[in-house]
Design an enzyme around this catalytic site. Structure first.
Site, mmCIF file in Angstrom:
data_model
loop_
_atom_site.group_PDB
_atom_site.id
_atom_site.type_symbol
_atom_site.label_atom_id
_atom_site.label_comp_id
_atom_site.label_asym_id
_atom_site.label_seq_id
_atom_site.Cartn_x
_atom_site.Cartn_y
_atom_site.Cartn_z
ATOM 1 N N GLU A 32 -8.142 -2.122 -4.065
ATOM 2 C CA GLU A 32 -9.262 -2.002 -3.133
ATOM 3 C C GLU A 32 -9.711 -0.558 -3.045
ATOM 4 O O GLU A 32 -10.906 -0.248 -3.012
ATOM 5 C CB GLU A 32 -8.849 -2.512 -1.741
ATOM 6 N N ASP A 78 -9.273 -5.329 7.491
ATOM 7 C CA ASP A 78 -9.112 -4.033 6.808
ATOM 8 C C ASP A 78 -9.742 -2.907 7.636
ATOM 9 O O ASP A 78 -10.312 -1.970 7.093
ATOM 10 C CB ASP A 78 -9.717 -4.086 5.393
HETATM 11 ZN ZN LIG Z 1 -8.447 -0.508 3.412
#
Ligand SMILES: [Zn+2]
Length: 475
Positions: free
Chosen positions: A330, A358
């Site tokens: 990511e 997140d």
């Molecule tokens: Zn992150």
């Protein structure tokens, strides 16, 4: 006049009517109240209390620097694969999916000093993807300190050429300020700069540099791109404004290696009636090579794992499959998620809903949602109304992204939700040595698990699939 008023009422009525929730659907969700209470009770007072914090600490203390390309990242993925496939696992099917051709960058030794007009050491972190200083040796040069790209561009190349450009751009918001991290080096190189020292992207600092990915524009000269602290950026700007000559020595011997393969980890808790229909509950497993990535994003990933364990421990199994996905890479630009989306984009019908956390796992407030604004919005609001006991009833809608890795799906019309928490301090610790378990709180994590478990279970268990927006609309 009378006619006009009735017309107005008719218009208002039609408009209100179009926003009304289907009463049967509302009742269906209200019927889940006992289940929601059971889940919350189990997490706040039952055997699952504190479980998320315990497992998160064990994970991040064992696998700290999970940067893409590292053996630690692959070992951490294998560790969770074993957990998912072990005797005590509640998942029905778990697999790793290869994600090829990922960047492999390593930090080397790095140090920086202000040499003139006074001597001071500076805390730095090279940005991921940055080239080294020449031969990995100290580069010593005069510095120009600017507060914006506009100020930089107002300078003549002769004022910048052969110098180090220091950015003291301040912090507006992450999404705006991060452009200095992405493009700061390329913009400085256009005027002949030989390195860029960029103020860390964060609203608060205790001499803490923040790393993160950077990019070079196609065709631009590559120069080192390195984070400095807010304190040093401001100090350098103050000195610069006095007109005194600033000389800095900076060394970084980071390296970019051959591309590597990493893995997304995918685990299914099979649905009873529509096992091919999937509700994704996700977070990313990789982090940077500083701190432990406890809040970015091991916490977000772990609440999804524990949520399914809790659902199972209560003997609950929804009609559709809950799919945990732990995204890789990511931090390198959502690359694991992009790869997965590309393998699935012709079968989007089976993805009923996508969720990711997140933005930290601090006190959960509720959900940020994107998708259908009629019955879809009604469902999310009704689910949140079942979460008063954990004070996570807040709702916000966005036409944009609700969370990083699921953006490809939501952009393609799959409805989705992100965990909305009190993330005020998220960017204090983001991509720093300070992203350690210390920032996590066991009670906040438990409440985040409860929110995640209730939302994912109900959405996966509804009689009808969660409604998808007909062509994307914002009304
Ligand atoms: Zn992150």
């Amino acid at each position: 006049m009378k006619i006009q008023i009735s017309l107005l009422f008719a218009i208002l009525f039609v408009h209100t009517k179009s926003q009304e929730c289907d009463p049967a659907l509302i009742q269906e969700i209200r019927n889940y109240r006992p289940v929601a209470e059971l889940i919350i009770e189990e997490i706040l007072h039952g055997a699952s209390k504190g479980l998320c914090y315990e497992k998160l600490a064990e994970f991040v203390d064992s696998y700290q620097l999970r940067i893409t390309g590292s053996q630690v990242l692959e070992d951490s993925i294998d560790y969770l694969l074993e957990q998912y496939q072990g005797e005590r696992s509640v998942m029905d099917n778990t697999w790793k999916e290869s994600v090829p051709n990922l960047p492999h960058w390593t930090r080397g030794e790095e140090e920086a000093f202000l040499i003139e007009p006074v001597h001071k050491s500076m805390s730095i972190l090279a940005f991921g993807g940055s080239i080294a200083t020449p031969l990995g040796e100290p580069l010593v040069a005069e510095a120009v300190v600017v507060t914006s790209f506009d100020e930089l561009r107002s300078l003549d190349a002769s004022q910048v050429s052969g110098k180090i450009v220091v950015y003291n751009q301040g912090y507006v918001s992450y999404s705006q300020s991060v452009n200095y991290r992405y493009k700061g080096a390329s913009e400085a190189a256009k005027l002949g700069a030989i390195a860029a020292l960029i103020e860390s992207i964060g609203p608060f600092s205790i001499n803490s540099p923040h790393t993160g990915v950077m990019t070079y524009a196609e065709g631009d000269t590559k120069i080192p791109a390195i984070a400095i602290t807010q304190e040093d950026a401001e100090m350098l700007r103050r000195i610069y404004l006095t007109g005194e000559r600033i000389v800095i020595s900076v060394k970084s011997n980071s390296q970019t290696h051959q591309p590597i393969t990493s893995h997304n980890l995918i685990a299914d808790y099979n649905g009873t009636r529509y096992p091919d229909k999937v509700v994704v509950v996700s977070g990313h497993i990789d982090n940077w090579d500083v701190g432990q990535g406890a809040m970015d994003d091991a916490g977000g990933m772990m609440i999804g794992l524990i949520a399914v364990e809790v659902i199972n421990s209560l003997g609950l199994r929804p009609k559709r499959t809950i799919r945990n996905i732990l995204w890789t890479a990511e931090e390198q630009g959502l690359l694991g998620a992009e790869h997965y989306f590309n393998t699935q984009k012709n079968e989007l019908d089976k993805f009923v809903f996508v969720m990711e956390s997140d933005s930290g796992t601090f006190d959960p407030q509720g959900l940020t949602y994107t998708g259908d604004r009629r019955n879809g919005e009604c469902i999310i609001k009704e689910i949140l109304s079942l979460l008063g006991a954990i004070n996570a009833t807040r709702y916000q809608w966005t036409s944009g992204s609700v969370s990083t890795d699921i953006t490809h799906f939501t952009d393609a019309g799959v409805p989705g939700a992100g965990l909305w928490d009190t993330d005020g301090q998220y960017f204090y610790f983001h991509h720093t040595e300070g992203d350690m378990m210390t920032v996590e709180d066991p009670n906040a994590l438990d409440r985040a698990v409860a929110l995640w478990a209730v939302a994912s279970y109900i959405i996966a268990d509804l009689t009808d699939d969660f409604p998808k927006p007909s062509p994307r609309t914002t009304n």
